[in-house]
Design an enzyme around this catalytic site. Sequence first.
Site, PDB file in Angstrom:
ATOM      1  N   ARG A 133      36.286  51.393  71.763  1.00  4.68           N
ATOM      2  CA  ARG A 133      36.991  50.403  71.764  1.00  4.68           C
ATOM      3  C   ARG A 133      38.518  50.079  72.315  1.00  4.68           C
ATOM      4  O   ARG A 133      39.110  50.969  71.957  1.00  4.68           O
ATOM      5  CB  ARG A 133      37.425  50.459  69.840  1.00  4.68           C
ATOM      6  CG  ARG A 133      38.363  49.400  69.087  1.00  4.68           C
ATOM      7  CD  ARG A 133      38.142  49.290  67.800  1.00  4.68           C
ATOM      8  NE  ARG A 133      39.234  50.479  67.584  1.00  4.68           N
ATOM      9  CZ  ARG A 133      40.031  50.446  66.051  1.00  4.68           C
ATOM     10  NH1 ARG A 133      39.304  48.902  65.163  1.00  4.68           N
ATOM     11  NH2 ARG A 133      40.524  51.799  65.603  1.00  4.68           N
ATOM     12  N   ASP A 188      46.371  54.477  60.161  1.00  3.11           N
ATOM     13  CA  ASP A 188      46.378  53.714  61.543  1.00  3.11           C
ATOM     14  C   ASP A 188      47.079  52.850  61.824  1.00  3.11           C
ATOM     15  O   ASP A 188      47.773  52.356  60.797  1.00  3.11           O
ATOM     16  CB  ASP A 188      44.689  53.386  62.465  1.00  3.11           C
ATOM     17  CG  ASP A 188      44.169  52.137  61.820  1.00  3.11           C
ATOM     18  OD1 ASP A 188      44.860  51.742  60.884  1.00  3.11           O
ATOM     19  OD2 ASP A 188      42.939  51.835  62.085  1.00  3.11           O
TER      20      ASP A 188
END
Length: 533
Positions: A164, A447
């Site tokens: 990612r 996150d």
Amino acid sequence: MDTFDGIEVTGPIGDRFDEILTPRALELVSILHRELGVRREELLAQRGKRIQALADGGTLDFLAETRSVREDDSWRVADPAPGLVDRRVEITGPTDRKMTINALNSGAKVWLADHEDANTPLWENVVNGQLSLLDSITGDIDFTSLEGKSYALNDGNLATIVVRPRGWHLPEKHILVDGKRTAGGLVDFALYLTACGQLQIDRGQGPYFYLPKMESHLEARLWNDAFNLAQDFLGIPRGTIRATVLIETYPAAFEMEEILYELRDHSAGLNAGRWDYMFSVIKCFRTRGRDFLLPDRNSVTMTVPFMRAYTELLVRTCHKRGAHAIGGMAAFIPSKDPEVNEFAFKKLTEDKTREAGDGFDGSWVAHPGMVDACREAFDKILGDRPHQVDKTREDVHVTAEQLLDVRSTPGEVTEEGLRSNISVGIQYLESWLRGSGAVGINNLMEDAATAEISRSQVWQWLHTDVELSNGEKVTRDLVERLIEEEMATIKDEVGAEAFGKGRWDDARATFAEVALADEYADFLTLPAYERMP
């Protein structure tokens, strides 16, 4: 570092950095920047125009100009690529060496190797993460902890790597082309593709990516053009790259089919990025009052009407076009407390059972200890089948009104929720500023999406004069007082010595900056990045 043709690397050059920052890699970065940089900036500007239109009373809807794409039943995305056929359980995490080994060994089918929300763009992370990926592919990776524990890859059954890169909005200030910062996502993409792309092809797989934070099909088209430019430059056949798109912004939910269409030769499906999706709901309609006011973030489950509409539409859209639909994150991490563990595994099983029953082909976990529970939930539905793309969910008919039905979400805005947003947001930012983007807080792996939701809710509650369940109005004075109280609690918990060595003042200042400002900051990671070397 010696470079060429208008390319400047301003970050310090560490051990083995030259294996990643090769002339070929930097040349690809320059090509992508020069060919796509202006379009990227234009598309980011269009985001701002859309937000202003929503603030002025506009709304989101399915696009009239792309109706023909949605109504054309003849097109499908590419068949699943090797290593991406069975995705019933995927694990996410940053690309430090320990996490790389643990994730690949976890038993998950796929590892989302994260250079975005579970990472921080500290320069050393940007390059060392690429070295971890390279070494894991060549089999040269190992790690020994400070306690002397050794980590190494298993002999077989390793997860498929899907990288990612950063979103379109994030810059890379340590690589300049013609004197301008480059796009962080293009840097991450180019460095991985040049170092590891052919190696992955030689292993019988390929260079695969997860694409975050897109807000329109035009942004997907930009990625598709980047893929073609890069494949042509490196002599890789077009269509070798595959990408799964995270549908984690409110506008993208209205353009799922178009996003698949733009990437169809490179598409590996869509993912329900639930946490950033809630952040985007707040971000898009933050000034529109109670019709778009979410209660405490932990009370917004995946079964509330607007979230249910979003996930069901995602499965329907993917399977209609032959694409995988991947479910959202289970952020639970195992605890030493048996009661906490029992609750976490129960909630995870319920969540993954619902997703599998709805037609998802796999889902995410944040910790190796949760892989088996996720797999078991999908095994009960899939059996020996690698996926359930044939479950087309023709019973699903989602309207724009259903996607926008935030008002019917049950729950309250509480002082506890306000305190939690402040505490978790500051704790996450402190870790982020030190270079760690995946942080265990209150038995959850957090996150950047968590911090974004936290500060966005505080901003929205403050600027819409919300009254808490205890009758107290959310004011600047209240938020500032609670920040001080939560900072004192954090100091007591971590200890004065550790607190003094941390970046707590910077974290508090950053959080206050984005939570209390008159103007809403699009992403808190942008001002935080400027506080990073």
